[in-house]
Design an enzyme around this catalytic site. Structure first.
Site, mmCIF file in Angstrom:
data_model
loop_
_atom_site.group_PDB
_atom_site.id
_atom_site.type_symbol
_atom_site.label_atom_id
_atom_site.label_comp_id
_atom_site.label_asym_id
_atom_site.label_seq_id
_atom_site.Cartn_x
_atom_site.Cartn_y
_atom_site.Cartn_z
ATOM 1 N N HIS A 198 0.719 -1.271 0.198
ATOM 2 C CA HIS A 198 0.240 -0.043 0.143
ATOM 3 C C HIS A 198 1.421 1.181 -0.258
ATOM 4 O O HIS A 198 0.524 2.453 -0.358
ATOM 5 C CB HIS A 198 -1.073 0.154 1.212
ATOM 6 C CG HIS A 198 -1.978 -1.109 1.188
ATOM 7 N ND1 HIS A 198 -2.836 -1.384 0.006
ATOM 8 C CD2 HIS A 198 -2.456 -2.035 2.123
ATOM 9 C CE1 HIS A 198 -3.404 -2.612 0.814
ATOM 10 N NE2 HIS A 198 -3.367 -2.576 1.587
ATOM 11 N N ASP A 221 -3.689 -11.126 -1.426
ATOM 12 C CA ASP A 221 -4.069 -10.387 -0.470
ATOM 13 C C ASP A 221 -5.718 -9.855 -0.309
ATOM 14 O O ASP A 221 -5.953 -9.251 -1.691
ATOM 15 C CB ASP A 221 -3.439 -9.066 0.033
ATOM 16 C CG ASP A 221 -3.394 -8.145 1.191
ATOM 17 O OD1 ASP A 221 -4.758 -7.860 1.636
ATOM 18 O OD2 ASP A 221 -2.006 -8.103 2.043
ATOM 19 N N SER A 260 -4.380 -7.870 -9.483
ATOM 20 C CA SER A 260 -5.040 -8.021 -8.464
ATOM 21 C C SER A 260 -6.103 -9.084 -8.253
ATOM 22 O O SER A 260 -7.807 -8.177 -8.640
ATOM 23 C CB SER A 260 -5.068 -6.405 -7.276
ATOM 24 O OG SER A 260 -5.115 -6.391 -5.845
ATOM 25 N N PHE A 261 -6.618 -9.271 -6.488
ATOM 26 C CA PHE A 261 -7.723 -10.349 -6.694
ATOM 27 C C PHE A 261 -8.367 -10.107 -5.861
ATOM 28 O O PHE A 261 -6.911 -10.459 -4.305
ATOM 29 C CB PHE A 261 -7.273 -11.504 -6.930
ATOM 30 C CG PHE A 261 -7.714 -12.215 -8.079
ATOM 31 C CD1 PHE A 261 -8.860 -12.762 -9.450
ATOM 32 C CD2 PHE A 261 -5.971 -12.292 -8.703
ATOM 33 C CE1 PHE A 261 -7.993 -13.542 -10.373
ATOM 34 C CE2 PHE A 261 -6.382 -12.733 -9.463
ATOM 35 C CZ PHE A 261 -6.784 -13.225 -10.985
ATOM 36 N N ARG A 306 -9.056 -11.562 11.023
ATOM 37 C CA ARG A 306 -8.929 -10.772 11.659
ATOM 38 C C ARG A 306 -9.603 -9.249 11.393
ATOM 39 O O ARG A 306 -10.289 -9.519 11.845
ATOM 40 C CB ARG A 306 -8.154 -10.072 12.877
ATOM 41 C CG ARG A 306 -7.624 -10.211 14.090
ATOM 42 C CD ARG A 306 -6.454 -9.976 14.711
ATOM 43 N NE ARG A 306 -7.042 -8.958 15.848
ATOM 44 C CZ ARG A 306 -6.239 -8.241 16.148
ATOM 45 N NH1 ARG A 306 -4.903 -8.302 16.223
ATOM 46 N NH2 ARG A 306 -6.810 -6.795 16.466
ATOM 47 N N VAL A 319 5.450 -3.343 -16.890
ATOM 48 C CA VAL A 319 4.945 -4.220 -15.531
ATOM 49 C C VAL A 319 3.199 -4.179 -15.614
ATOM 50 O O VAL A 319 2.526 -3.019 -15.838
ATOM 51 C CB VAL A 319 5.700 -3.868 -14.266
ATOM 52 C CG1 VAL A 319 4.543 -4.022 -12.840
ATOM 53 C CG2 VAL A 319 6.821 -3.149 -14.178
#
Length: 406
Positions: free
Chosen positions: A137, A172, A193-194, A266, A189
């Site tokens: 992030h 993630d 993302s999943f 969590r 590049v």
């Protein structure tokens, strides 16, 4: 013949602490490492301590002002630096607290990912593992989502010195926004993302976010809903990654294995088991492309340890023979009462990802990929200076495997 695997770890990772009550627990790395040792997986790998990335290395992506702030920030200086801290999205009122030895922590995990990239570039390893890394992030000039320095971006920049194309994959539960932002306008590049989308941090990663300018089409996002299962995840992950590998033909791959997509996390709301999560590692490994495995999120610490230890076993080809019952060791109490490496999905957690939803989005992504004009080429002219040339041993380029890392 098996693939050469390198593993990066330093016992001081576990000494760092984000502060009381914070969900990010670096001690999870110690638990994962001890499972790796308990199962004897270290004997199947070259084990290295990471070099500490310098401020200059971090500035290959991050702004000098930002890195300088991280060097100066500590709990004792936080009050005096409050205005700067807010500018960089750190400190009170943010999800990036200022804690003791923060720069050293960033230096260690970033150094590990850079070391992995260098080893892959030199052909010294086929797979490199840096579970402390994966802090996806972090932005160029600010912290975000418990992440300070974006080690993934630094590693990819290093890989680009040798490879015309690098693929980044993120499993993630949170969208890999920092990496996507760094490479959104380049075709060198591809990011994929999943992630959980909707009323969920960081709130980015829509299906329609596909890159811009020269990078148009080279950004892939699959927004998912709560309750994602192993079967459904594999149903969308495998065909999309297969198509990307066929069309994009990357020279190297970075796989971010954030464990907050596991059942019982969590902060997460997916229902993946350890084996379902690890199936992504198996599948990406099967292509035989140089592979950097990094960690990321994961906030139920014993499950994070289970996941990354098992994925280490996948990397070295020992997962099929791994005992489902965790052998007794110093931290066995963390895995009571079952002492099992695997997790059982929650029967009570509803899967809101319908077959129709997944098929629709999968087909849109596959069509978008098909519309790309093959793998982009790049004239590899004079290479930029390699990292660590002044001290190649720091990157493990000529260093011999260390003894058992404790």
């Amino acid at each position: 013949m098996g693939r050469k695997v390198a593993y990066v770890y330093d016992e001081t990772f576990a000494y760092h602490h984000y502060g009381p009550g914070h969900p990010m627990k670096p001690a999870r790395l110690m638990l994962a490492h001890n499972l790796v040792l308990t199962y004897g997986l270290h004997r199947k790998m070259d084990c290295f301590r990471p070099h500490r990335a310098t401020a200059g290395e971090m500035m290959q992506y991050h702004s000098p002002e930002y890195i300088d702030f991280i060097r100066r920030a500590s709990p004792s200086t936080a009050k005096a630096l409050a205005n700067e801290a807010q500018k960089f999205n750190m400190g009170e009122g943010t999800d990036c607290p200022i804690f003791n030895d923060m720069f050293d922590f960033c230096s260690l995990y970033s150094g590990g990912s850079l070391d992995g990239a260098v080893r892959l570039n030199h052909g010294l390893s086929d797979i490199c593992i840096n579970w402390p890394g994966g802090l996806h992030h972090a932005k160029k000039t600010e912290g975000s989502g418990f992440c300070y320095v974006n080690d993934i971006v630094l590693a990819i920049l290093e890989m680009l010195k040798f490879h015309p194309r690098v693929l980044y994959i993120d499993i993630d539960i949170h969208h890999g926004d920092g990496v996507e932002e760094a490479f959104y306008m380049t075709d060198r590049v591809m990011t994929c993302s999943f992630h959980k989308f909707g009323d969920f941090f960081p709130g980015t990663g829509e299906l329609t976010d596909t890159g811009s300018g020269k990078g148009a089409g080279y950004c892939v996002n699959f927004p998912l809903k709560e309750g994602m299962t192993d079967q459904d995840f594999a149903r969308v992950f495998k065909p999309i990654i297969r198509r990307i590998m066929e069309i994009y033909r990357p020279g190297a791959v970075v796989l971010q294995c954030g464990a907050d997509s596991l059942t019982g996390d969590r902060l997460g709301c997916f229902n993946l088991t350890v084996d379902g999560h690890a199936e992504c590692v198996r599948f990406v490994k099967s292509f035989g492309v140089p592979l950097l495995l990094v960690g990321g999120g994961g906030y139920t610490v014993n499950n994070v340890a289970r996941c990354w230890a098992f994925e280490t076993a996948v990397a070295v080809g020992e997962d099929k023979d791994l005992s489902a019952e965790i052998p007794a060791h110093e931290f066995s109490g963390y895995f009571a009462p079952g002492h099992r490496i695997h997790l059982t999905p929650k029967a009570s957690l509803q899967n809101n990802n319908t077959k129709e939803y997944l098929e629709k989005y999968k087909n849109i992504i596959l069509q978008n990929l098909q519309d790309l004009q093959g793998a982009p080429s790049v004239a590899m002219q004079e290479l930029p200076p390699e990292a660590f040339l002044e001290n190649p041993e720091a990157a493990g380029v000529v260093v011999k495997p260390s003894a058992l890392l404790s």
